[in-house]
Scaffold this active site. Sequence first.
Site, PDB file in Angstrom:
ATOM      1  N   LYS A 274       6.687  11.176   1.132  1.00 30.94           N
ATOM      2  CA  LYS A 274       5.563  10.292   0.833  1.00 30.94           C
ATOM      3  C   LYS A 274       6.079   9.059   0.074  1.00 30.94           C
ATOM      4  O   LYS A 274       7.146   9.090  -0.530  1.00 30.94           O
ATOM      5  CB  LYS A 274       4.550  11.024  -0.051  1.00 30.94           C
ATOM      6  CG  LYS A 274       3.913  12.229   0.634  1.00 30.94           C
ATOM      7  CD  LYS A 274       2.785  12.822  -0.191  1.00 30.94           C
ATOM      8  CE  LYS A 274       3.291  13.599  -1.387  1.00 30.94           C
ATOM      9  NZ  LYS A 274       2.218  14.372  -2.056  1.00 30.94           N
ATOM     10  N   GLY A 275       5.280   8.001   0.104  1.00 32.07           N
ATOM     11  CA  GLY A 275       5.651   6.783  -0.609  1.00 32.07           C
ATOM     12  C   GLY A 275       5.350   6.886  -2.088  1.00 32.07           C
ATOM     13  O   GLY A 275       4.494   7.666  -2.517  1.00 32.07           O
TER      14      GLY A 275
ATOM     15  N   GLU B 107       3.753   2.033  -5.426  1.00 32.18           N
ATOM     16  CA  GLU B 107       2.733   1.687  -6.426  1.00 32.18           C
ATOM     17  C   GLU B 107       2.497   2.790  -7.456  1.00 32.18           C
ATOM     18  O   GLU B 107       2.353   2.493  -8.651  1.00 32.18           O
ATOM     19  CB  GLU B 107       1.419   1.341  -5.716  1.00 32.18           C
ATOM     20  CG  GLU B 107       1.492   0.071  -4.896  1.00 32.18           C
ATOM     21  CD  GLU B 107       0.377   0.030  -3.859  1.00 32.18           C
ATOM     22  OE1 GLU B 107      -0.481  -0.851  -3.961  1.00 32.18           O
ATOM     23  OE2 GLU B 107       0.372   0.889  -2.957  1.00 32.18           O
TER      24      GLU B 107
ATOM     25  N   ARG C 120       3.120   2.296   1.914  1.00 30.55           N
ATOM     26  CA  ARG C 120       2.893   2.910   3.223  1.00 30.55           C
ATOM     27  C   ARG C 120       4.100   2.959   4.149  1.00 30.55           C
ATOM     28  O   ARG C 120       4.038   3.603   5.193  1.00 30.55           O
ATOM     29  CB  ARG C 120       1.732   2.197   3.929  1.00 30.55           C
ATOM     30  CG  ARG C 120       1.972   0.717   4.186  1.00 30.55           C
ATOM     31  CD  ARG C 120       0.796   0.074   4.888  1.00 30.55           C
ATOM     32  NE  ARG C 120       0.653   0.528   6.250  1.00 30.55           N
ATOM     33  CZ  ARG C 120       1.461   0.170   7.251  1.00 30.55           C
ATOM     34  NH1 ARG C 120       2.461  -0.655   7.043  1.00 30.55           N
ATOM     35  NH2 ARG C 120       1.258   0.627   8.463  1.00 30.55           N
ATOM     36  N   GLN C 121       5.213   2.291   3.835  1.00 32.46           N
ATOM     37  CA  GLN C 121       6.277   2.244   4.842  1.00 32.46           C
ATOM     38  C   GLN C 121       6.982   3.581   5.050  1.00 32.46           C
ATOM     39  O   GLN C 121       7.200   3.989   6.191  1.00 32.46           O
ATOM     40  CB  GLN C 121       7.286   1.123   4.524  1.00 32.46           C
ATOM     41  CG  GLN C 121       6.751  -0.293   4.791  1.00 32.46           C
ATOM     42  CD  GLN C 121       6.469  -0.584   6.254  1.00 32.46           C
ATOM     43  OE1 GLN C 121       6.774   0.199   7.136  1.00 32.46           O
ATOM     44  NE2 GLN C 121       5.870  -1.720   6.521  1.00 32.46           N
ATOM     45  N   THR C 122       7.357   4.263   3.981  1.00 28.42           N
ATOM     46  CA  THR C 122       8.091   5.525   4.166  1.00 28.42           C
ATOM     47  C   THR C 122       7.251   6.542   4.938  1.00 28.42           C
ATOM     48  O   THR C 122       7.724   7.139   5.909  1.00 28.42           O
ATOM     49  CB  THR C 122       8.509   6.120   2.808  1.00 28.42           C
ATOM     50  OG1 THR C 122       9.361   5.180   2.147  1.00 28.42           O
ATOM     51  CG2 THR C 122       9.260   7.430   2.984  1.00 28.42           C
TER      52      THR C 122
ATOM     53  N   ALA D 231       0.814  -1.222   0.000  1.00 30.04           N
ATOM     54  CA  ALA D 231       0.000   0.000   0.000  1.00 30.04           C
ATOM     55  C   ALA D 231       0.846   1.270   0.000  1.00 30.04           C
ATOM     56  O   ALA D 231       0.382   2.326   0.409  1.00 30.04           O
ATOM     57  CB  ALA D 231      -0.982   0.009   1.179  1.00 30.04           C
TER      58      ALA D 231
END
Lengths: 332, 164
Positions: A283-284, A287, A89-91, A87
């Site tokens: 932000k990531g 995807e 979401r990690q960073t 998703a």
Amino acid sequence: MKKRGVGLGVSFYGTGYGNGFPDVSNAEVQLLEGGKVGIFVGATEVGQGAKTAMIQIGAEALNMDHKDIVLVSEDTSQMMDSGTAAATRQTYNTGNAVKIACENFNKRLFDLAKVELGLNSTAGLVAQDGDIYLGIFPQKRISYKDLSEKYKDDIIRVVGSFTAQTVKMDDETGQGAPYWPYTFNACMVLVEVDTNTGRVELLKAAFAQDVGRAVNPSLVKGQMDGGFAMSLGYTLFEDLALENGVMKNRKFSKYLLPTSMDMIDVENIIIEDPESTAPYGAKGIGEPVTIPIGPAILNAIYDASGVRIFNLPVTPEKLMKALRESEESEAI
Amino acid sequence: MMEIQLIINDINYKVDIDVNMRLIDLLRDKLGLTGTKEGCGEGECGACTIIMDGESVNSCLVMAFQANGSNIITIEGLENNGELDPIQRAYMEEGSVQCGFCIPGLIISTKALLDKHPNPTREEIREGMSGNLCRCTGYNKAIDAAQKAIEYLKEGQNDFKNSW
């Protein structure tokens, strides 16, 4: 006949689990023997650079060299949960948890330093390169190494937690704020369509990606190249032939991935517009970097040949059929 | 069972093998040289690429007995006394690695190319790597690394100190 065309694709993409689903990341920071600092975080490294990014964010928040930080990850017996490496979401999410944990760690050390240095307050204390000192009187100073020895029987370990803010969409009206934050990108390609064979060749590409803040520009560009190549394969080659739920072409000789000869040099442009809720604005992009390439290629094929393709991949057979149908309808 | 002799990374080996053993299984399972990866097992992905008598080959498609008397280089053979090969160094400096599974094969293919053609163009490097599938990187940083390695090899910087 070879025809050239240009196409543009743009996208915006909400990162994280979204839609009100609990999206929680945790990190723990511990003072280690000898004065190094351990960051214990469940951010799983799959090649995207999670470990590098978490160390960089930690080094920034702790105000110390990355070499003095020990990152421990991917071991559920040693750390709290940070959710999936998915998703995009990690960073953003876990990066926030690391930053918060490091800030909590500094506060804890300041409280201890106040006692050890005989100060009235923690006001004006500075953490820098493994030392804590009083900004207005730097001789008042204690090292992490000394603190780690004094507190070796009372381990200093603090938690930081971050929960993303999203609002579930209303089932009836569809109203809500399902994601936060969003990332934005745009891709432009020049292609050449061979109308005799149906083959599409990429000639040139430029790709701009909003990242908030690039924690590591080299990793960002690596993700952009990788996302471009995946989407190129998805758009032109990769055909998952399912029959009764079984993949019929489960060999690399039948399921075609792009090779180095199919890929081209991409002019990657990093757009930095820091996100206020993000760790240092980052932000990531995992995807999102796969999204605008397909539309750009399809638009370029249309620009070159006048034919719109609505399902992927655009194999030569499919494009030839569409070109013939287009000629026939023109003849009528 | 049969006995074969071969040289791997400048070391002489005399090993007993089953006649139906593949070279990759000899390298990985029998000799513990697990740097060489098995991807598809049918010669399409290039993860198992090694250099055999100067040619890059897919070690999943070579039978172990066919390697009798041959001279083999695997990814483990590139490092020299703890120092990385210029190609390995360039891969690290250019950030060419993501998940890493294909990288031993890509580096060996790059070496096989540069051993024969010390000054390839970017397009020739693409061609030289085209037998190695990579899902993560999009190849471009690997090509950047190959170009950097060419410069290192030209400068004769093989004896750099390993700072990693």
